[in-house]
Design a protein around this motif. Structure first.
Motif, PDB file in Angstrom:
ATOM      1  N   LYS A  67       0.822  -1.220   0.000  1.00 51.61           N
ATOM      2  CA  LYS A  67       0.000   0.000   0.000  1.00 51.61           C
ATOM      3  C   LYS A  67       0.852   1.266   0.000  1.00 51.61           C
ATOM      4  O   LYS A  67       0.360   2.350  -0.302  1.00 51.61           O
ATOM      5  N   VAL A  71       1.199   3.993  -7.069  1.00 50.71           N
ATOM      6  CA  VAL A  71      -0.012   3.496  -7.708  1.00 50.71           C
ATOM      7  C   VAL A  71       0.222   3.460  -9.214  1.00 50.71           C
ATOM      8  O   VAL A  71       0.664   4.443  -9.806  1.00 50.71           O
ATOM      9  N   LEU A  73      -2.294   2.172 -11.477  1.00 53.09           N
ATOM     10  CA  LEU A  73      -3.592   2.678 -11.951  1.00 53.09           C
ATOM     11  C   LEU A  73      -4.557   2.483 -10.782  1.00 53.09           C
ATOM     12  O   LEU A  73      -4.440   1.496 -10.057  1.00 53.09           O
ATOM     13  N   SER A  74      -5.508   3.384 -10.607  1.00 47.86           N
ATOM     14  CA  SER A  74      -6.476   3.160  -9.536  1.00 47.86           C
ATOM     15  C   SER A  74      -7.882   3.419 -10.035  1.00 47.86           C
ATOM     16  O   SER A  74      -8.093   4.147 -11.006  1.00 47.86           O
ATOM     17  N   GLY A  75      -8.834   2.798  -9.351  1.00 51.30           N
ATOM     18  CA  GLY A  75     -10.238   3.020  -9.670  1.00 51.30           C
ATOM     19  C   GLY A  75     -10.666   2.469 -11.009  1.00 51.30           C
ATOM     20  O   GLY A  75     -11.580   2.989 -11.645  1.00 51.30           O
ATOM     21  N   ARG A  85     -10.798  -2.000  -9.410  1.00 51.36           N
ATOM     22  CA  ARG A  85      -9.446  -2.522  -9.226  1.00 51.36           C
ATOM     23  C   ARG A  85      -8.421  -1.399  -9.078  1.00 51.36           C
ATOM     24  O   ARG A  85      -8.504  -0.390  -9.776  1.00 51.36           O
ATOM     25  N   ASP A  86      -7.476  -1.608  -8.186  1.00 48.50           N
ATOM     26  CA  ASP A  86      -6.342  -0.701  -8.016  1.00 48.50           C
ATOM     27  C   ASP A  86      -5.069  -1.516  -8.221  1.00 48.50           C
ATOM     28  O   ASP A  86      -4.964  -2.630  -7.703  1.00 48.50           O
ATOM     29  N   TYR A  88      -0.820  -1.573  -7.909  1.00 52.96           N
ATOM     30  CA  TYR A  88       0.389  -0.979  -7.332  1.00 52.96           C
ATOM     31  C   TYR A  88       1.616  -1.637  -7.958  1.00 52.96           C
ATOM     32  O   TYR A  88       1.552  -2.783  -8.409  1.00 52.96           O
ATOM     33  N   MET A 109      -2.515  -6.236  -7.608  1.00 49.52           N
ATOM     34  CA  MET A 109      -3.817  -5.690  -8.020  1.00 49.52           C
ATOM     35  C   MET A 109      -4.885  -6.040  -6.985  1.00 49.52           C
ATOM     36  O   MET A 109      -5.153  -7.218  -6.737  1.00 49.52           O
ATOM     37  N   GLU A 110      -5.474  -4.992  -6.410  1.00 50.81           N
ATOM     38  CA  GLU A 110      -6.599  -5.187  -5.490  1.00 50.81           C
ATOM     39  C   GLU A 110      -7.897  -5.231  -6.288  1.00 50.81           C
ATOM     40  O   GLU A 110      -8.087  -4.430  -7.208  1.00 50.81           O
ATOM     41  N   TYR A 112     -11.929  -4.996  -5.664  1.00 48.99           N
ATOM     42  CA  TYR A 112     -12.994  -4.653  -4.720  1.00 48.99           C
ATOM     43  C   TYR A 112     -14.361  -4.993  -5.297  1.00 48.99           C
ATOM     44  O   TYR A 112     -14.606  -4.808  -6.498  1.00 48.99           O
ATOM     45  N   LYS A 132     -16.634   1.529  -4.184  1.00 45.78           N
ATOM     46  CA  LYS A 132     -16.024   0.361  -3.532  1.00 45.78           C
ATOM     47  C   LYS A 132     -16.837  -0.086  -2.327  1.00 45.78           C
ATOM     48  O   LYS A 132     -17.309   0.738  -1.546  1.00 45.78           O
TER      49      LYS A 132
END
Ligand code: HEC
Length: 202
Positions: A67, A71, A73-75, A85-86, A88, A109-110, A112, A132
């Motif tokens: 974390k 970043v 790419l986010s959102g 997806r976010d 890092y 990659m998160e 949500y 999210k």
């Protein structure tokens, strides 16, 4: 062709990480929590003993501090699977000025889930975007010298090795050959789907 290889992992590939074009993800797909059956035939075991150095898929650790990384790419809004997806990347990956990424690169990659109404439709915020709800999965790909060998044709991803975790950090039961099959065609951008939007612009 490689598409036949992902048949066993179709549940995952459609519900958890779909959009690579041609396929038709079910619009009413349940949350990706439904674990794909893990068969003994999947890529957990080295296929060609001596060539398969390094960790197997699923053995790459979830970096505790991701974390705090940059970043990538986010959102990322995935309307068809109702996910956000976010992504890092660690310092090694960030240092890349062209494909391939250097050894030691890690991408996280998160995934949500999103807020839905009683009818199961995504609730959009004032910005028109899905919102999210909860972290459902965390996908990791990491590369290092000598890793990722011994894969059958169509599943080779250079030196990348994959892992998937639940939102709570527990290992996820997934079909790793599905990860490989979907990333495998991207040879020119080192198997990274979003390479053009981030690394490709450096
Ligand atoms: C159906 C195709 C497909 C499958 C299966 C798939 N991915 Fe991906 N993956 C993508 C796409 C497309 C992206 C780009 C982000 C987005 O649009 O969702 C991506 C992005 C990623 C990223 C961020 C870096 C990048 O490539 O942009 C990681 C890490 C990742 N996937 C890991 C995994 C893991 C681990 C699995 C298996 C558990 C997996 N993927 C399965 C299509 C797939």
């Amino acid at each position: 062709m490689w598409k036949s290889v992902i048949a066993a992992g179709a549940v995952l590939s459609l519900a958890a990480c779909s959009d690579s074009g041609g396929s038709n993800p079910p619009t009413s797909a349940p949350e990706p929590e439904a674990p794909a059956p893990v068969s003994a035939a999947q890529g957990e075991e080295p296929e060609v003993g001596a060539a398969a150095a390094g960790p197997a898929d699923g053995e790459v650790e979830l970096p505790a501090d991701y974390k705090s990384w940059s970043v990538f790419l986010s959102g990322i809004q995935k309307a068809e699977t109702k996910q956000i997806r976010d992504i890092y990347l660690n310092a090694q990956a960030e240092s890349a000025s062209a494909a391939p990424l250097p050894d030691g690169s890690v991408l996280v990659m998160e995934i949500y889930s999103v807020e839905t109404d009683d009818a199961g439709e995504a609730v959009l915020g004032e910005d028109g975007q899905m919102q999210k709800k909860a972290l459902s999965k965390v996908f990791v790909m990491e590369k290092n010298a000598g890793w990722g060998g011994g894969q059958p044709e169509g599943l080779a991803n250079g030196n990348w090795v994959y892992a998937a975790y639940e939102g709570n950090g527990a290992p996820a039961q997934v079909e790793y050959n599905a990860c490989r099959a979907c990333h495998a065609p991207l040879v020119d951008q080192d198997y990274v789907h979003r390479y053009p939007e981030y690394l490709g612009q450096r």
